[in-house]
Design an enzyme around this catalytic site. Sequence first.
Site, PDB file in Angstrom:
ATOM      1  N   ASP A   1      31.677  54.604  54.255  1.00 29.30           N
ATOM      2  CA  ASP A   1      33.051  54.229  53.920  1.00 29.30           C
ATOM      3  C   ASP A   1      33.052  53.350  52.668  1.00 29.30           C
ATOM      4  OD1 ASP A   1      35.728  53.341  53.873  1.00 29.30           O
ATOM      5  OD2 ASP A   1      35.839  53.323  56.063  1.00 29.30           O
TER       6      ASP A   1
ATOM      7  N   TYR B   1      47.305  52.788  55.469  1.00 31.63           N
ATOM      8  CA  TYR B   1      47.965  52.515  54.183  1.00 31.63           C
ATOM      9  C   TYR B   1      48.526  53.805  53.593  1.00 31.63           C
ATOM     10  CZ  TYR B   1      48.348  49.681  49.839  1.00 31.63           C
ATOM     11  OH  TYR B   1      48.776  48.965  48.755  1.00 31.63           O
TER      12      TYR B   1
ATOM     13  N   SER C   1      42.349  51.817  59.736  1.00 31.17           N
ATOM     14  CA  SER C   1      42.414  51.234  58.404  1.00 31.17           C
ATOM     15  C   SER C   1      43.460  50.112  58.358  1.00 31.17           C
ATOM     16  CB  SER C   1      42.688  52.330  57.371  1.00 31.17           C
ATOM     17  OG  SER C   1      42.472  51.857  56.063  1.00 31.17           O
ATOM     18  N   GLN C   2      44.538  50.262  57.605  1.00 31.81           N
ATOM     19  CA  GLN C   2      45.600  49.266  57.675  1.00 31.81           C
ATOM     20  C   GLN C   2      46.046  49.063  59.123  1.00 31.81           C
ATOM     21  OE1 GLN C   2      49.520  48.862  55.093  1.00 31.81           O
ATOM     22  NE2 GLN C   2      49.791  50.422  56.663  1.00 31.81           N
TER      23      GLN C   2
ATOM     24  N   HIS D   1      35.729  57.163  55.052  1.00 28.26           N
ATOM     25  CA  HIS D   1      37.034  56.657  55.485  1.00 28.26           C
ATOM     26  C   HIS D   1      37.881  57.856  55.896  1.00 28.26           C
ATOM     27  CE1 HIS D   1      39.672  53.121  55.530  1.00 28.26           C
ATOM     28  NE2 HIS D   1      40.657  53.920  55.161  1.00 28.26           N
TER      29      HIS D   1
END
Length: 322
Positions: free
Chosen positions: A272, A93, A183-184, A302
């Site tokens: 995270d 992201y 992540s994304q 993260h």
Amino acid sequence: MLRLIGDFPLEKLKTYKPTLTAQADFDSFWEEMNCFIPQTIESDITWIDYPAASLRVADVSIKSWDGTPIRAWLMIPTNGGGPFPALLHFHGYTGSRGQIGEFLKWALQGIAVVSFEVRGQGFTPDNARYPNGNQTPGWMTLGIEEKEKYYYANVYRDVLACVDWAFQLDGIDPERVGVYGESQGGALTLIAAALRSNLCLAMPDYPFMSDIRRAVQVAGSGPYLELLNYVKFRDPRMENYEQLMTKLSYFDVMNFSSRIKIPTLMSIGLEDIVTPPSTVFAAYNHLANKEIELKTYPGNGHEPNPFNEEERIKFVAEYLLK
């Protein structure tokens, strides 16, 4: 909506398997979304000079299903005649397709790489028009009032178009194409693996968009908080919260997990707070394939993880380079 503090201990995470939230028309919805993808994906490929004798690099613009030009790097080894195994990469992201040097470790092993951008992020525009405005910065709530026009409905269709485009490339071995991201990008990796059965491995790190209902309760930072602000400004009495969660269920990667049949390597840092561990275990524990691994790192949040990068290299050697 009750906000919780912290996440489950590891022993509970291992057995955490929430009920899937897919609606009765989930499959038919995604069959309809798939119909937007053209049979042939057009692109502009411009080869550029790059100071690595064993690698050809191209700046690519891929015409997605609605005409949005998705930017990508294409990297093809020059050692050997091909066809080459390939890895397709999706970024996190607010990220981008990255720098070419980030992918040289794969080229060193004779692997072609395509690193795609996500619409509206990096240097890629977004040609879509969204039916609702947005008081909250970010992409999480764009178009959320109509699921067919939601931002991630567009992004997921881009993913399918980009994967299909990669399989059209000369010099790529169609039997050895994997997908990965963080992540994304981890969420998009799972979407690709679920909806494109011609892929042979998936490596999603700390995937986003999983177990969304719980994520908005336990996330301490990051994009899930955009949903909370949306509710705060648009639905302060939370009268339409359940309808919002229903719409988001069509994009919850947990609901796609049972479709994934290929070898899959995942990772999560137990500290995270952006993609909380329970939400990642929710997707992992619904995976149907037996050749799956979830690496846990107790001290990590993260963040990029060089130790897990070594695990990826071993996983690729086992499942992509056979």
